[in-house]
Design an enzyme around this catalytic site. Structure first.
Site, PDB file in Angstrom:
ATOM      1  N   GLU A   1      66.607  31.603  -5.935  1.00  0.00           N
ATOM      2  CA  GLU A   1      66.469  30.374  -5.161  1.00  0.00           C
ATOM      3  C   GLU A   1      65.677  29.348  -5.968  1.00  0.00           C
ATOM      4  OE1 GLU A   1      64.620  28.985  -0.848  1.00  0.00           O
ATOM      5  OE2 GLU A   1      65.324  31.037  -1.114  1.00  0.00           O
TER       6      GLU A   1
ATOM      7  N   SER B   1      59.670  31.439  -2.266  1.00  0.00           N
ATOM      8  CA  SER B   1      60.541  32.620  -2.340  1.00  0.00           C
ATOM      9  C   SER B   1      61.435  32.515  -3.573  1.00  0.00           C
ATOM     10  CB  SER B   1      61.402  32.729  -1.074  1.00  0.00           C
ATOM     11  OG  SER B   1      60.597  32.951   0.057  1.00  0.00           O
TER      12      SER B   1
ATOM     13  N   ARG C   1      71.365  27.835   1.556  1.00  0.00           N
ATOM     14  CA  ARG C   1      70.526  27.386   0.434  1.00  0.00           C
ATOM     15  C   ARG C   1      71.339  26.660  -0.647  1.00  0.00           C
ATOM     16  NH1 ARG C   1      67.985  28.380   4.069  1.00  0.00           N
ATOM     17  NH2 ARG C   1      66.193  29.758   4.282  1.00  0.00           N
TER      18      ARG C   1
END
Length: 307
Positions: A298, A221, A169
């Protein structure tokens, strides 16, 4: 400065005090000093160059997912990247950074290519996905990236995949802030087109069971999965720990943890950025206290003043 921009770009519409809540999937965000759309690459490059030259704060947006703007707004110009084109190349697909991931997945399927099934249902643009190395179901976009054209220090340059320094990520671009103009993705001809399309349908159905629909505002998320792995070699989901500390349904103000997924925060209609941040802090606190694990966000929070 806005007046100077309007004079320099007379064909570009700059909307003053535009609510950023209108342009994000979580529907939160105060007014930007100005908001505009760039649908042409040459215009985008020229506009970014001008903003850098005059020292005006600005932020380039994709699809508005994975973003949390402050409810106080943004002291600068927000630019929506709507430069959108795709084409088939010998070993895959080349497309602009403003293309939405769902457009890319659909195009790959229509062209009989496989390798993008994992991206089915992921919101946002290709540029944003590349910068954050978006992924799901054990795969990520960095694995299929061949090269990219970037706007670097005022000039357009081509770099290979190694330049991104892809990680979980993350990519090098999260610190450099360089602009992704286009990308080449390496994809294979599907050995079984029907099986590839079936996999996409299965992923969509799985997401529909766990994720809120388009009528429920969220940023996706909220926390990254752990840097710890289970017996199968998969990262331990942040949602698993959040479930164990009873986060589902937890609410602060207008922000609530989604009832079907402990790692998704939804806006129940009147949430502020402060509500979201406070709820996220409580979720992190519970996991840290119970497991000694510090979750990493995130979702990217954008303060009123972008440095």
């Amino acid at each position: 400065m806005i007046q100077a921009l309007q004079q320099k770009f007379p064909r570009v519409q700059f909307i003053l005090d535009e609510s950023l809540a209108l342009h994000t999937t979580i529907r939160i965000g105060g007014p930007a000093a100005a908001w505009t759309v760039a649908a042409d690459e040459s215009l985008l490059v020229e506009l970014l160059g001008c903003l850098n030259e005059i020292g005006m704060r600005h932020l380039l947006m994709g699809g508005g997912s994975n973003l949390l703007f402050d409810s106080a707004g943004l002291e600068g110009v927000a630019i929506a990247n709507e430069v959108r084109w795709l084409r088939r190349i010998e070993d895959g697909i080349e497309c602009s950074g403003g293309v939405e991931l769902r457009e890319l997945v659909r195009f790959a399927s229509e062209e009989g290519l496989e390798g993008l099934e994992f991206a089915t249902g992921i919101p946002g643009s290709v540029g944003g996905a590349l910068a954050g190395n978006a992924g799901a179901y054990g795969s990520n976009i960095g694995e299929i990236t061949r090269s990219s054209r970037l706007l670097r220090a005022g000039s357009v340059q081509t770099v290979d995949a190694d330049y991104f320094q892809f990680g979980y990520r993350r990519s090098h671009l999260q610190t450099t802030g360089e602009t992704i103009l286009s990308v080449r993705l390496r994809l294979d001809r599907a050995r079984n087109v029907a099986a590839s399309r079936k996999r996409c349908a299965e992923i969509l159905a799985d997401r529909a069971r766990k994720h809120p629909g388009p009528d429920v505002p969220s940023a996706g998320s909220y926390f990254k999965n752990l840097d710890r792995f289970d017996e199968s070699g998969r990262r331990i989901p942040a949602g698993l720990l959040l479930d164990q500390v009873r986060c589902r349904g937890l609410r602060i103000g207008g922000a609530q943890v989604y009832e079907k997924h402990a790692n998704i925060i939804v806006n129940r209609g009147d949430a502020t950025s402060g509500d979201i941040l406070a709820l996220a802090a409580e979720m992190r606190r519970r996991v840290l206290e119970e497991f000694g694990v510090e979750l990493q966000p995130e979702v990217r929070y954008i303060p009123p003043v972008v440095v």
